[in-house]
Design an enzyme around this catalytic site. Structure first.
Site, mmCIF file in Angstrom:
data_model
loop_
_atom_site.group_PDB
_atom_site.id
_atom_site.type_symbol
_atom_site.label_atom_id
_atom_site.label_comp_id
_atom_site.label_asym_id
_atom_site.label_seq_id
_atom_site.Cartn_x
_atom_site.Cartn_y
_atom_site.Cartn_z
ATOM 1 N N ASP A 24 -28.895 47.968 35.639
ATOM 2 C CA ASP A 24 -28.739 48.039 37.095
ATOM 3 C C ASP A 24 -29.660 47.070 37.832
ATOM 4 O O ASP A 24 -30.632 46.555 37.279
ATOM 5 C CB ASP A 24 -29.052 49.454 37.587
ATOM 6 C CG ASP A 24 -27.943 50.447 37.308
ATOM 7 O OD1 ASP A 24 -27.026 50.116 36.536
ATOM 8 O OD2 ASP A 24 -28.003 51.562 37.863
ATOM 9 N N ASP A 25 -29.326 46.880 39.111
ATOM 10 C CA ASP A 25 -30.201 46.273 40.128
ATOM 11 C C ASP A 25 -30.338 44.757 40.058
ATOM 12 O O ASP A 25 -31.217 44.199 40.707
ATOM 13 C CB ASP A 25 -31.616 46.865 40.094
ATOM 14 C CG ASP A 25 -31.648 48.350 40.395
ATOM 15 O OD1 ASP A 25 -30.578 48.927 40.651
ATOM 16 O OD2 ASP A 25 -32.748 48.933 40.347
ATOM 17 N N HIS A 76 -22.807 47.695 42.272
ATOM 18 C CA HIS A 76 -23.924 48.616 42.523
ATOM 19 C C HIS A 76 -24.277 48.653 44.009
ATOM 20 O O HIS A 76 -25.423 48.912 44.376
ATOM 21 C CB HIS A 76 -25.129 48.167 41.690
ATOM 22 C CG HIS A 76 -26.197 49.200 41.511
ATOM 23 N ND1 HIS A 76 -25.939 50.531 41.277
ATOM 24 C CD2 HIS A 76 -27.564 49.097 41.520
ATOM 25 C CE1 HIS A 76 -27.080 51.193 41.145
ATOM 26 N NE2 HIS A 76 -28.079 50.346 41.296
ATOM 27 N N HIS A 80 -29.574 48.160 47.852
ATOM 28 C CA HIS A 80 -29.985 49.296 47.011
ATOM 29 C C HIS A 80 -30.502 50.407 47.934
ATOM 30 O O HIS A 80 -31.701 50.719 47.961
ATOM 31 C CB HIS A 80 -31.036 48.880 45.992
ATOM 32 C CG HIS A 80 -31.110 49.820 44.826
ATOM 33 N ND1 HIS A 80 -31.778 51.015 44.886
ATOM 34 C CD2 HIS A 80 -30.569 49.751 43.588
ATOM 35 C CE1 HIS A 80 -31.671 51.645 43.730
ATOM 36 N NE2 HIS A 80 -30.933 50.885 42.922
ATOM 37 N N HIS A 173 -32.533 48.816 33.235
ATOM 38 C CA HIS A 173 -32.675 47.868 34.338
ATOM 39 C C HIS A 173 -33.131 46.508 33.818
ATOM 40 O O HIS A 173 -33.643 46.401 32.697
ATOM 41 C CB HIS A 173 -33.683 48.391 35.370
ATOM 42 C CG HIS A 173 -33.233 49.612 36.091
ATOM 43 N ND1 HIS A 173 -33.282 50.864 35.510
ATOM 44 C CD2 HIS A 173 -32.701 49.785 37.333
ATOM 45 C CE1 HIS A 173 -32.815 51.760 36.367
ATOM 46 N NE2 HIS A 173 -32.450 51.126 37.475
#
Length: 207
Positions: A24-25, A76, A80, A173
């Site tokens: 992610d991210d 995603h 965020h 991540h």
């Protein structure tokens, strides 16, 4: 994928001992991404890279690099932020804007969506479904984002192994200690009889 975001085989001939690898991210850093993908290639593994639109906008070449190396792009959200705290229209825009920028760069839209913090609601799930994506959170958290795991590749590995189960949907991540942990983690998973599911084999309708 079932309602707990666990990967389940379609039939008895499909191995149950599989895991889904996700990151992610990103995209953040070319060196880290290349290292992750080198390790994935070494283990003949595919993963979903769940990207934030604001990062893609800043570094579109990194998104293209992930795609060109035959890994899978996931959505995603643009920022965020907690989509559950937004209006339905704001949250939907967070989803659709990523779909558009990814398509503009690599020619296709993501087929998987993960909300930041795993935080969503029915309206968000409906918006994701309208985009033809499969909504998911995870079933195995590496805790690589937690301060107790910072600079501790061994902790990343142990956290995953402590939660390991057939069909694990593993959340990781793009972080230096996760990059350092990945090769040993995948080796240990293989030794335990696990293989890595290709995300493109996952049905896009959740059960």
């Amino acid at each position: 994928m079932n309602s707990s975001y666990v990967i389940k085989p379609n039939d008895e001939s499909t191995p149950a001992k599989v895991v889904l690898l996700t990151f992610d991210d990103g995209p953040k850093d070319e060196k880290m991404i290349n290292s992750l993908m080198d390790t994935l290639d070494k283990h003949h593994a595919k993963a979903i890279f769940f990207v934030n639109g604001n990062r893609v906008k800043r570094q579109p070449k990194l998104l293209k690099m992930i795609h060109d190396r035959d890994q899978i792009i996931g959505n995603h959200a643009w920022d965020h932020e907690d989509l559950q705290k937004m209006s339905s229209s704001e949250a939907k825009k967070q989803v659709t804007d990523v779909q558009q920028i990814v398509k503009d760069i690599i020619g296709e839209k993501p087929q998987f969506f993960r909300p930041p913090f795993g935080s969503g609601n029915e309206a968000l799930k409906d918006a994701v479904k309208e985009e033809g994506m499969l909504y998911m959170t995870w079933s195995n958290g590496s805790l690589d984002w937690d301060k107790s795991t910072k600079n501790r590749p061994d902790k990343v590995i142990q956290n995953v192994l402590d939660q390991l189960h057939p069909g694990s949907n593993i959340l990781m991540h793009e972080l230096p200690w996760t990059v350092d942990a990945l090769d040993e983690l995948l080796t240990l998973l293989e030794k335990k009889g696990y293989s890595f599911v290709d995300p493109r084999a996952i049905e896009l309708q959740s059960r």
